[in-house]
Design a protein around this motif. Structure first.
Motif, short mmCIF file in Angstrom:
data_model
loop_
_atom_site.label_atom_id
_atom_site.label_comp_id
_atom_site.label_asym_id
_atom_site.label_seq_id
_atom_site.Cartn_x
_atom_site.Cartn_y
_atom_site.Cartn_z
N ARG A 136 28.08 -5.65 17.28
CA ARG A 136 28.56 -4.36 16.77
C ARG A 136 28.16 -3.21 17.70
N ARG A 137 27.10 -3.38 18.48
CA ARG A 137 26.72 -2.35 19.46
C ARG A 137 27.74 -2.27 20.59
N CYS A 138 28.33 -3.42 20.90
CA CYS A 138 29.23 -3.48 22.06
C CYS A 138 30.70 -3.33 21.70
N ILE A 139 31.08 -3.71 20.48
CA ILE A 139 32.50 -3.74 20.11
C ILE A 139 32.70 -2.91 18.85
N ASP A 140 33.71 -2.02 18.89
CA ASP A 140 33.97 -1.20 17.72
C ASP A 140 34.84 -1.95 16.72
N GLU A 141 35.09 -1.32 15.58
CA GLU A 141 35.81 -1.99 14.51
C GLU A 141 37.27 -2.27 14.84
N ASN A 142 37.80 -1.62 15.91
CA ASN A 142 39.17 -1.87 16.33
C ASN A 142 39.27 -3.00 17.34
N GLY A 143 38.12 -3.58 17.72
CA GLY A 143 38.13 -4.68 18.67
C GLY A 143 38.06 -4.23 20.11
N ASP A 144 37.68 -2.99 20.39
CA ASP A 144 37.56 -2.48 21.76
C ASP A 144 36.09 -2.47 22.18
N VAL A 145 35.86 -2.86 23.43
CA VAL A 145 34.49 -2.81 23.96
C VAL A 145 34.14 -1.34 24.19
N MET A 146 33.03 -0.90 23.65
CA MET A 146 32.66 0.52 23.69
C MET A 146 31.95 0.87 25.00
N ASP A 147 32.00 2.16 25.35
CA ASP A 147 31.32 2.64 26.56
C ASP A 147 29.84 2.33 26.52
N SER A 148 29.27 2.33 25.30
CA SER A 148 27.82 2.13 25.16
C SER A 148 27.39 0.69 25.42
N ALA A 149 28.35 -0.20 25.66
CA ALA A 149 28.00 -1.61 25.86
C ALA A 149 27.13 -1.80 27.10
N SER A 150 27.36 -0.96 28.14
CA SER A 150 26.52 -1.03 29.34
C SER A 150 26.62 0.28 30.09
N GLN A 151 25.61 0.55 30.91
CA GLN A 151 25.60 1.77 31.73
C GLN A 151 26.72 1.74 32.75
N GLU A 152 26.97 0.57 33.35
CA GLU A 152 28.03 0.42 34.34
C GLU A 152 29.39 0.73 33.74
N LEU A 153 29.64 0.23 32.53
CA LEU A 153 30.93 0.46 31.89
C LEU A 153 31.10 1.94 31.57
N ARG A 154 30.03 2.60 31.15
CA ARG A 154 30.13 4.02 30.84
C ARG A 154 30.50 4.81 32.11
N GLN A 155 29.86 4.45 33.23
CA GLN A 155 30.13 5.18 34.47
C GLN A 155 31.54 4.96 34.97
N VAL A 156 32.00 3.70 34.96
CA VAL A 156 33.33 3.43 35.49
C VAL A 156 34.40 4.05 34.62
N ARG A 157 34.21 4.09 33.34
CA ARG A 157 35.20 4.72 32.46
C ARG A 157 35.20 6.23 32.64
N GLN A 158 34.04 6.79 32.92
CA GLN A 158 33.99 8.21 33.21
C GLN A 158 34.76 8.51 34.50
N GLU A 159 34.61 7.63 35.48
CA GLU A 159 35.34 7.77 36.74
C GLU A 159 36.84 7.65 36.51
N ILE A 160 37.26 6.72 35.65
CA ILE A 160 38.69 6.55 35.36
C ILE A 160 39.25 7.80 34.72
N ARG A 161 38.52 8.35 33.75
CA ARG A 161 39.01 9.55 33.07
C ARG A 161 39.14 10.72 34.04
N GLN A 162 38.19 10.84 34.95
CA GLN A 162 38.26 11.93 35.91
C GLN A 162 39.43 11.74 36.87
#
Length: 785
Positions: A136-162
């Motif tokens: 539940r820390r890694c996956i939300d109720e819609n079945g998507d892996v959340m940014d909080s799952a790892s530091q690397e994922l948070r950074q790369v998604r921030q880069e994608i949004r930018q």
């Protein structure tokens, strides 16, 4: 048990009803596989499980079985180290949480109620809280892996949004530019194949350069990725690939954690399967108003007010049957459509249900034996493919039954011997019954042959039975009459339908005197049976009335004894209090006398002791006299606001807050305020008037200062519960009818903890989430009793 017999007796329809009541896939599969047991120990265990589940439903009304998913395939794939999808991981987390919730529910109940089988299954369930929390820390109720799952994922998604923002900004500049607008089909930015593009008119293709990703159906519009953003789109694509790899890495890590818990998860699945199956049986029993039958392996069956479970309760006619005790076989006679076959099927189907661990639709004290096998020859089983007549088809089936049955079997024959010459058919039927009886099996057979009525009278181990027919209405009543053979009723029916009497008389004259005597005897038996039944019902009514009177008398006697004990205890308390007060007064007198002596008055010590003893004895004798008289009138004038009193009916001390009327006072007992009658109190201590007023004012002020809401945001569940406990106590003292508890949104754990505590609190009448203007789902409104 032969499948053809199960289908004939409609056992498969009972199984279908059971499957409908199972909650999860496991339970439905388990229910669909249900078969009757042939060992008494297994049947007893299955019935105990159903009884325990039914007891839980009776006490609680429902069971938390929601959220259980079919995770067997996912668990097996995890065992093979195949990456699980987010939806599969969510199903595993949901099943873990549901299993833990069900386990806690059952173990809590097992503290107060004997539930050995349910407890055993519940204790098999492992909590696996860490695995659930990680998913539940890694996956939300819609079945998507959340940014909080790892530091690397948070950074790369921030880069994608930018990157996406920069690309859109550059393209928006082009679409808003007056020099480019005439070249565009529409001033929009769209996406083709994960690349940002703009719709360009065909003739301006060369102006933008870049890559054409798509075109319209007419070819007039090209979706072009301008050259100036190709490199930006390339970087965005690289970032998305890194995101995909990181998501896969996270899912592999979660899958690995699942693989470590494969055995525990499969054990949970097995336990949840059994629990869901047991509660499905209990739900089916509740819907049928069924009871747990007594069991035996002695071939004895006794059904009281038994009902066919597939016939509506509004129309089904209950039957009473006893087989295997005084009688080994029952021969049922009567007209067609009278209910013979239904009676036959009811006996067979209820036996199969009981042997499967299902409760049966009958009254308490019904008893069923565990047969080694049940055989049935019911209905027209003519086989066109085999060119068999109805008689041949029945004979083929009967021969098979005679070969397979043993002394522990139940054999059911419908229209035994039908389909051939009546004389030969009757003789054959009697011979078949003789053979079954010689094997020791239990038998129930229906027939039209009158010869079998006399046959049953000649056999002490066989009893006649019939289905009742109302000649007045020309309708069957469907009541099964044990001990009374059926009669033809042909002449009576023909007369009611209008056949001339002279024809009926001629027909009756052609029947032998012996047959007429048999019909007269049967008619007399029917009348006697009805008369005996009416007398039995009257006697039963008198018995119930006598039992009710006895129960009422017993209750009155118990109430009298309780009142007597209560009065005695009250008298003892009053005497003890009075004696204590007298002793204190005596001590005060002694102290004064000693003080007088110390001041020079000559008083001997032994005189003081004797005076104290005499005073003590006098007080005791006086108090004994007082106990005999009602002390209520004396106390009535002594109660004042602020007094410390003993509330006799509760055996608790309290403080008088205010006077309600001449006979009632508002008393504070612990955290509770309640109205108490004057006669139910003894004054223990009466403080001075100033202290009384101060105490009363203090309580009033505390009641006025209490707030109507409690903010728990930032608390954990344990600390929040402690705050709620104190808050509710204060609210009750203040006389509040409802309060608001603010828990916020968050993860929902605090809200769940608050709701669980409110659900168990004895002074909370109901609760709900806040509405508009009340905090919404971030607050809970509790109504107090």
């Amino acid at each position: 048990m032969e499948q053809r017999v199960l289908k004939t007796l409609e056992y498969d329809k009972i199984v279908a009803l059971l499957v409908e009541r199972a909650t999860c896939t496991y339970g439905k599969e388990r229910a669909a596989e249900l078969q009757p047991f042939t060992a008494l120990e297994k049947v007893s265990a299955a019935q105990r499980g159903t009884a325990e589940a039914a007891n839980v439903l009776r006490l609680k009304g429902s069971v938390p079985l929601g959220g259980i998913r079919d995770i067997r395939g996912a668990v097996q794939r995890a065992r093979l180290n195949a990456m699980l999808a987010p939806s599969e991981l969510l199903d595993i987390a949901s099943t873990i949480a549901s299993g833990r919730r069900l386990k806690n529910f059952l173990l809590d109940m097992a503290e107060d109620v004997e539930l050995p089988l349910l407890r055993e299954q519940a204790e098999r369930i492992e909590g696996l809280r860490e695995l659930e929390s990680e998913i539940r820390r890694c996956i939300d109720e819609n079945g998507d892996v959340m940014d909080s799952a790892s530091q690397e994922l948070r950074q790369v998604r921030q880069e994608i949004r930018q990157s996406e923002a920069r690309i859109r900004e550059r393209l928006d500049q082009m679409t808003r530019s007056s020099s480019y607008q005439k070249m565009l089909m529409e001033n929009i930015v769209t996406i083709r194949g994960d690349r940002f593009v703009i719709p360009v008119k065909q003739e301006y293709r060369h102006v933008f350069g870049g890559i054409v990703h798509d075109q319209s159906a007419s070819g007039a519009t090209l979706f072009i990725e301008p050259e100036v953003i190709v490199s930006m789109n390339n970087k965005l694509r690289e970032a998305r690939l890194r995101e995909e790899r990181e998501v896969e890495r996270i899912l592999f890590l979660l899958t690995e954690q699942v693989s470590f818990a494969v055995e525990a998860l499969m054990e949970n699945v097995a336990a949840l399967t059994e629990l869901d199956f047991m509660f499905a049986k209990a739900q089916l029993a509740w819907s049928m108003k069924a009871v747990c039958p007594k069991l035996n392996d002695q071939g004895y069956v006794r059904l009281k007010k038994a009902r066919h479970p597939l016939i509506s309760r509004d129309v089904v006619v209950p039957l009473d049957v006893e087989l295997g005790g005084e009688y080994q076989a029952i021969v049922i006679t009567g007209p067609n459509t009278g209910g013979k076959t239904v009676s036959l099927k009811t006996i067979g189907l209820l036996s199969l249900m009981a042997m499967s661990g299902l409760h049966i639709p009958a009254e308490e004290e019904s008893e069923v034996t565990v047969f080694s096998s049940v055989f049935a020859d019911i209905g027209d089983e003519q086989s066109i493919e085999q060119s068999l007549s109805t008689f041949s088809s029945h004979m083929t089936n009967i021969i098979h039954i005679l070969e397979k049955m043993d002394r522990n079997s139940l054999v059911l024959f419908d229209e035994l011997g039908a389909g051939t010459d009546p004389t030969e058919g009757a003789a054959l039927a009697m011979a078949i019954i003789d053979h079954v009886l010689s094997s020791g099996a239990r038998l129930v057979a229906t027939t039209h042959y009158s010869e079998l009525k006399a046959y049953a009278y000649d056999r002490p181990e066989v009893v006649n039975a019939s289905v009742e027919f109302d000649v007045e209405t020309l309708r069957p009543t469907y009541r099964l009459l044990i001990g009374v053979p059926g009669r033809s009723n042909a002449f009576a029916i023909a007369g009611r339908l209008g056949l001339p009497q002279e024809i009926i008389d001629v027909a009756r004259g052609s029947i032998s005197e012996e047959d007429n005597q048999v019909e007269s005897m049967i008619a007399s038996l029917e009348r006697n049976k009805k008369s005996a039944e009416a007398e039995r019902q009257a006697a039963e009514a008198l018995r119930r009335e006598a039992e009710e009177l006895r129960r009422q008398l017993e209750e009155e006697r118990n109430r009298f004894a309780e009142e007597k004990n209560k009065r005695m205890e009250q008298a003892e308390d009053e005497a003890r209090i009075a004696v204590q007060l007298a002793k204190e007064e005596a001590e005060a007198i002694i102290r004064e006398l000693r003080q007088m002596r110390d001041e020079g008055v000559d008083i001997k010590e032994h005189r003081l002791i004797e005076a104290k003893k005499r005073l003590g004895n006098a007080v005791l004798e006086l108090d004994k006299e007082k106990v005999k008289k009602p002390a209520k009138a004396v106390r009535a004038t002594q109660i004042k606001v602020g007094d410390e009193v003993m509330v006799t009916s509760f055996g608790q001390k309290g403080t008088v807050l205010e006077k309600v009327n001449s006979e009632e006072f508002l008393v504070q007992i612990g955290i509770m305020k309640m109205k108490v009658k004057r006669d139910d109190m003894n004054v223990l201590k009466s403080p001075p008037a100033q202290q009384q007023a101060a105490a009363y004012t203090s309580v009033k002020r505390r009641s006025q200062d209490i707030k109507m809401s409690l903010d728990l945001r930032g608390y954990n569940v344990e600390d929040g519960i402690r705050e709620i406990e104190q808050f509710l106590d204060d609210a009750l003292l203040a006389g509040l009818n409802s309060v608001s508890i603010i828990h916020g949104h968050g993860t929902g754990m605090l809200r769940k903890g608050v709701h669980e505590y409110l659900r168990q609190h004895r002074n909370v009448k109901s609760f709900r989430l806040g509405g508009q203007g009340e905090g919404g789902v971030g607050a809970t409104i509790a109504e107090l009793k």
